[in-house]
Motif scaffolding. Structure first.
Motif, PDB file in Angstrom:
ATOM      1  N   THR A 314      84.433 -19.554  98.415  1.00  0.00           N
ATOM      2  CA  THR A 314      84.333 -20.741  99.140  1.00  0.00           C
ATOM      3  C   THR A 314      85.352 -20.545 100.493  1.00  0.00           C
ATOM      4  OG1 THR A 314      84.495 -22.159  97.362  1.00  0.00           O
ATOM      5  CG2 THR A 314      84.938 -23.225  99.443  1.00  0.00           C
ATOM      6  N   TRP A 315      86.633 -19.933 100.449  1.00  0.00           N
ATOM      7  CA  TRP A 315      87.335 -19.762 101.457  1.00  0.00           C
ATOM      8  C   TRP A 315      86.551 -18.818 102.338  1.00  0.00           C
ATOM      9  CZ3 TRP A 315      90.390 -22.421 104.295  1.00  0.00           C
ATOM     10  CH2 TRP A 315      91.005 -23.724 103.410  1.00  0.00           C
ATOM     11  N   ALA A 316      85.927 -17.459 101.900  1.00  0.00           N
ATOM     12  CA  ALA A 316      85.124 -16.731 102.587  1.00  0.00           C
ATOM     13  C   ALA A 316      84.193 -17.223 103.361  1.00  0.00           C
ATOM     14  CB  ALA A 316      84.802 -15.336 101.606  1.00  0.00           C
ATOM     15  N   GLY A 317      83.475 -18.186 102.741  1.00  0.00           N
ATOM     16  CA  GLY A 317      82.457 -18.869 103.598  1.00  0.00           C
ATOM     17  C   GLY A 317      82.807 -19.610 104.660  1.00  0.00           C
ATOM     18  N   MET A 318      84.042 -20.436 104.447  1.00  0.00           N
ATOM     19  CA  MET A 318      84.742 -21.407 105.554  1.00  0.00           C
ATOM     20  C   MET A 318      85.069 -20.634 106.682  1.00  0.00           C
ATOM     21  SD  MET A 318      84.838 -24.479 104.428  1.00  0.00           S
ATOM     22  CE  MET A 318      86.036 -25.069 105.374  1.00  0.00           C
ATOM     23  N   ALA A 319      85.371 -19.305 106.374  1.00  0.00           N
ATOM     24  CA  ALA A 319      85.839 -18.337 107.694  1.00  0.00           C
ATOM     25  C   ALA A 319      84.814 -18.432 108.725  1.00  0.00           C
ATOM     26  CB  ALA A 319      86.528 -17.151 107.227  1.00  0.00           C
ATOM     27  N   LEU A 320      83.519 -18.359 107.901  1.00  0.00           N
ATOM     28  CA  LEU A 320      82.444 -18.252 109.018  1.00  0.00           C
ATOM     29  C   LEU A 320      81.694 -19.669 109.537  1.00  0.00           C
ATOM     30  CD1 LEU A 320      80.113 -15.869 106.967  1.00  0.00           C
ATOM     31  CD2 LEU A 320      82.084 -15.309 108.360  1.00  0.00           C
ATOM     32  N   SER A 321      82.278 -20.727 109.068  1.00  0.00           N
ATOM     33  CA  SER A 321      81.924 -21.994 109.405  1.00  0.00           C
ATOM     34  C   SER A 321      82.117 -22.390 110.705  1.00  0.00           C
ATOM     35  CB  SER A 321      82.409 -23.074 108.608  1.00  0.00           C
ATOM     36  OG  SER A 321      82.169 -22.962 107.180  1.00  0.00           O
ATOM     37  N   PRO A 322      83.340 -22.126 111.536  1.00  0.00           N
ATOM     38  CA  PRO A 322      83.441 -22.346 112.874  1.00  0.00           C
ATOM     39  C   PRO A 322      82.529 -21.922 113.616  1.00  0.00           C
ATOM     40  CG  PRO A 322      85.718 -22.118 111.908  1.00  0.00           C
ATOM     41  CD  PRO A 322      84.717 -21.734 110.950  1.00  0.00           C
ATOM     42  N   GLY A 323      81.912 -20.654 113.474  1.00  0.00           N
ATOM     43  CA  GLY A 323      80.942 -20.168 114.436  1.00  0.00           C
ATOM     44  C   GLY A 323      79.776 -20.793 114.327  1.00  0.00           C
ATOM     45  N   GLY A 324      79.321 -21.316 112.962  1.00  0.00           N
ATOM     46  CA  GLY A 324      78.238 -22.178 112.810  1.00  0.00           C
ATOM     47  C   GLY A 324      78.091 -23.332 113.636  1.00  0.00           C
ATOM     48  N   LEU A 325      79.298 -24.106 113.713  1.00  0.00           N
ATOM     49  CA  LEU A 325      79.324 -25.237 114.510  1.00  0.00           C
ATOM     50  C   LEU A 325      79.262 -24.972 116.044  1.00  0.00           C
ATOM     51  CD1 LEU A 325      82.411 -26.949 112.858  1.00  0.00           C
ATOM     52  CD2 LEU A 325      80.127 -27.741 112.427  1.00  0.00           C
ATOM     53  N   VAL A 326      79.884 -23.831 116.455  1.00  0.00           N
ATOM     54  CA  VAL A 326      79.679 -23.157 117.717  1.00  0.00           C
ATOM     55  C   VAL A 326      78.311 -23.035 118.138  1.00  0.00           C
ATOM     56  CG1 VAL A 326      80.382 -21.385 119.579  1.00  0.00           C
ATOM     57  CG2 VAL A 326      82.340 -22.483 118.061  1.00  0.00           C
ATOM     58  N   THR A 327      77.589 -22.365 117.253  1.00  0.00           N
ATOM     59  CA  THR A 327      76.190 -21.980 117.352  1.00  0.00           C
ATOM     60  C   THR A 327      75.397 -23.303 117.673  1.00  0.00           C
ATOM     61  OG1 THR A 327      76.391 -19.836 116.214  1.00  0.00           O
ATOM     62  CG2 THR A 327      74.374 -20.896 116.469  1.00  0.00           C
ATOM     63  N   MET A 328      75.663 -24.263 116.778  1.00  0.00           N
ATOM     64  CA  MET A 328      74.790 -25.448 116.841  1.00  0.00           C
ATOM     65  C   MET A 328      75.184 -26.215 118.291  1.00  0.00           C
ATOM     66  SD  MET A 328      74.936 -28.812 114.470  1.00  0.00           S
ATOM     67  CE  MET A 328      74.959 -28.104 113.067  1.00  0.00           C
ATOM     68  N   MET A 329      76.231 -26.345 118.728  1.00  0.00           N
ATOM     69  CA  MET A 329      76.426 -26.978 120.186  1.00  0.00           C
ATOM     70  C   MET A 329      75.835 -25.885 121.323  1.00  0.00           C
ATOM     71  SD  MET A 329      80.084 -28.449 119.801  1.00  0.00           S
ATOM     72  CE  MET A 329      81.139 -26.903 119.277  1.00  0.00           C
ATOM     73  N   MET A 330      75.811 -24.625 121.005  1.00  0.00           N
ATOM     74  CA  MET A 330      75.390 -23.834 122.233  1.00  0.00           C
ATOM     75  C   MET A 330      73.707 -23.822 122.126  1.00  0.00           C
ATOM     76  SD  MET A 330      77.554 -22.158 123.955  1.00  0.00           S
ATOM     77  CE  MET A 330      76.593 -20.915 124.510  1.00  0.00           C
TER      78      MET A 330
END
Length: 519
Positions: A314-330
Motif C-alpha cells: 500500500t505505501w509503495a503504491g502511495m509513494a507514486l500517488s502524488p505524481g498521479g495527481l500532478v499528472t491529472m492537473m497537467m
C-alpha cells in the motif's frame, strides 16, 4: 461528424459517451500497472521468483501491442461497436479468470487473453470519441480520455497495493468484473454505430479487402519472440542457451520477412512507410521511450521500496500517488498549451524534466524518506503530460485522413512495446549490475583488509554483548554479507535509473527534429 444521430452518441449526450468509454479505457490501462506492487505476493503464492512474476506485466503489454496493429481494420471490417463489445466482454472474463489462476502458466495464459482484448479497446475508444463530438469540442473530450490513459498507470500501484495488503493479489484482477459488466451494459445501450462506419464496412465487403493475416502473424512473431529473448535472456545465460538462440532466430526471421511483406501490401497491418518518415518515426521512438519510463518506474520503484525500505504494498503504491495527481492537473494545462506552443518544444521540455527526475533518483541512499521518492514521481508527473498530448498532435501531422486510425494504433503500440522493453531492459540491468557490484564489494571483504578486520571485530563485539558470545563471530560474518548484498542492490537500482535517464535524454533531440505543425 458531430453529436447528431449519425454519430456514435446518437441521441445521447456526447459527454456521457466520453465518460463511459473513459471508464472502459481506464480499466484497461490500469491493468498495465495494477499488479506491479503485487508481484511479491504473486511470487510467494505461486512459488515462483520475482523475475518470473514480472512476466505478468510484460506478457500483457506484448499481447496488447500485437492486437493494436490489427484492431483498426477489424473494427472497420466487422463493425466497431460489435468489436468493442467483444473486446470488453473478453477483457472482463479473462480478468476474472486471472483472479482464479492456480499457477504461473494459467495466469500468463489468461493475462495474454486479457492483453489481446484490451488492445482493441483504446483505439476504438478514440474513434468513438471522435465520432461523438464536433471538431471544436474534440480537444476537451480527448483531455478526459488522456486523463484515463496517463493517470491509470499511476493509480494502478496504489490500488493494487491496497488490495494486496488488505485482501489478496487476486482482487487486482477480480475488481475488473463488476466494472467490466457495468461498462459493457452502458456501451451496449448508449453507443451507436455511426452511419459513416456502416458505409465504410459495406465498402470494404464489396471490395473484398481482408485482414493482412500474414503480416499480423509476422508482427506477432517478431514482438513475441523479442519479448521472450529479453525476459528470459538473463536467466537462460543468453546465447549460451539453445532456447534463447531459437527465439532469436524466430525474431530475426519474422523481422526480415515483415519488412518486404508489409511494404508491398495495399492494406498492411503496419504501415512501415509511416515509421520511416522523420515526423511519425520520431514520434514513434519518443513514445517508446516514454512507455519505457512510465512502465519501468511504476514497476521498479515499488519493488525497491518493498525490498530495501520495508514498505508495505500500500505505501509503495502511495509513494507514486502524488505524481498521479500532478499528472491529472497537467493534462488540462498541456491541453491549452498545445494551441499556443509548438508540440516539439513541449515534448522536448517534458523529456528533459523526466530525465532530470531519473537523474535525481540516482542520488538514492539508504535513509531516503517517503518524500524523496514521492517528489521524483511528481517530477515525472510534470513531464509525462508534456509528451503525451503534444505527441498525438505531432504524429498526425502530414498523415492522410484514411491513415489516422492506423497512426493512433501504432502510437499506442509504441507505448506498450516501449513499456515492455523498458521493463525487460531494467530487469536485466538490475540483475547484471547487482552481480557486478557484489563481486567488486566482495573483493574488499578479505581477512587481509584492515578495514574488514576492524568492522568484523566491532560487529562481533556487538553481537557478543547482545546475545551468545559463541555465536557472535558467525552472526557478524552473516551481517557483513547481508550489508554487502544490500549495498550491491542499491548500486544496481542506481544504475537502472541512470539507464532510464539516458533513454529520457535521448528523446530530447528526437523531439527537436520534428516539423512545426499547424495548431
Amino acid at each position: 461528424m458531430s453529436d447528431s444521430p449519425a454519430g456514435a452518441a446518437g441521441a445521447h449526450n456526447p459527454w456521457l459517451i466520453a465518460v463511459v468509454v473513459s471508464i472502459a479505457t481506464f480499466m484497461e490501462v490500469l491493468d498495465t500497472t495494477i499488479a506491479n506492487v503485487a508481484l511479491r505476493y504473486i511470487s510467494g503464492t505461486l512459488a515462483i521468483s520475482t523475475d518470473q512474476a514480472s512476466w505478468v506485466v510484460t506478457t500483457y503489454l506484448v499481447a496488447n501491442a500485437i492486437v493494436l496493429t490489427a484492431s483498426s481494420f477489424i473494427a472497420k471490417r466487422y463493425g466497431r461497436k460489435r468489436f468493442y463489445l467483444g473486446c470488453l466482454g473478453l477483457f472482463t472474463v479473462s480478468s476474472i479468470l486471472c483472479g482464479f489462476a492456480w499457477n504461473l502458466e494459467s495466469l500468463l495464459v489468461f493475462r495474454v487473453f486479457q492483453g489481446f482484448a484490451g488492445g482493441g479497446m483504446v483505439p476504438i475508444s478514440q474513434s468513438i470519441l471522435a465520432d461523438s463530438f464536433p471538431p471544436a469540442k474534440r480537444g476537451q473530450a480527448f483531455a478526459i480520455f488522456g486523463v484515463a490513459v496517463v493517470v491509470a498507470p499511476v493509480v494502478g500501484p496504489t490500488l493494487g497495493g491496497w488490495l494486496s495488503d488488505n485482501y489478496s493479489w487476486h482482487w487486482c484482477f477480480l475488481i475488473n468484473g463488476p466494472v467490466g459488466v457495468l461498462a459493457f451494459a452502458l456501451v451496449a445501450m448508449l453507443v451507436q454505430e455511426p452511419k459513416s462506419a456502416i458505409e465504410e464496412r459495406e465498402t470494404l465487403k464489396r471490395q473484398g479487402i481482408r485482414l493482412d493475416l500474414v503480416g499480423f502473424l509476422l508482427v506477432a512473431g517478431f514482438l513475441g519472440s523479442l519479448e521472450m529473448v529479453l525476459d528470459r535472456g538473463q536467466t537462460e545465460d543468453w546465447f549460451g542457451s539453445s532456447f534463447i538462440i531459437v527465439f532469436t532466430i524466430i525474431c530475426v526471421a519474422c523481422f526480415c520477412l515483415m519488412i518486404p511483406w508489409e511494404l508491398t501490401r495495399k492494406n498492411p497491418v503496419m504501415d512501415l512507410r509511416m515509421i520511416a518518415t522523420r515526423q511519425f518515426g520520431s514520434c514513434f521512438l519518443v513514445m517508446m521511450a516514454t512507455g519505457a519510463i512510465l512502465i519501468a518506474t511504476t514497476q521498479f520503484l515499488p519493488e525497491l521500496l518493498q525490498q530495501y525500505y520495508g514498505y508495505t504494498a500500500t505505501w509503495a503504491g502511495m509513494a507514486l500517488s502524488p505524481g498521479g495527481l500532478v499528472t491529472m492537473m497537467m493534462m488540462f494545462v498541456v491541453g491549452r498549451l498545445t494551441g499556443i506552443v509548438e508540440p516539439k518544444y513541449l515534448i522536448a521540455v517534458g523529456a528533459g524534466i523526466v530525465a532530470l527526475a531519473m537523474w535525481d533518483l540516482t542520488n538514492l541512499y539508504a535513509d531516503a524518506t517517503f518524500w524523496f521518492f514521492a517528489w521524483s514521481r511528481i517530477f515525472i508527473g510534470l513531464g509525462l503530460p508534456l509528451i503525451f498530448i503534444p505527441i498525438t498532435t505531432a504524429s498526425y501531422n502530414g498523415i492522410p485522413p484514411d491513415k489516422t486510425d492506423q497512426a493512433s494504433a501504432m502510437i499506442n503500440v509504441a507505448r506498450n512495446v516501449g513499456g515492455s522493453i523498458g521493463v525487460s531492459v531494467a530487469a536485466n540491468v538490475l540483475a547484471y549490475r547487482e552481480q557486478f557490484h557484489q563481486s567488486r564489494l566482495v573483493e574488499h571483504v578479505v581477512p587481509s583488509n584492515p578495514a574488514y578486520q576492524t568492522t568484523l571485530q566491532t560487529v562481533t563485539n556487538y553481537f557478543a554483548t547482545a546475545g551468545n558470545a559463541a555465536d557472535a563471530p558467525g552472526q557478524a560474518i552473516a551481517y557483513i554479507g547481508q550489508q554487502v548484498q544490500t549495498q550491491a542492490g542499491f548500486w544496481a537500482y542506481i544504475d537502472v535509473f541512470f539507464v532510464l535517464m539516458l533513454i529520457s535524454a535521448a528523446a530530447v533531440p528526437l523531439a527537436l527534429i520534428l516539423r512545426n505543425v499547424h495548431r
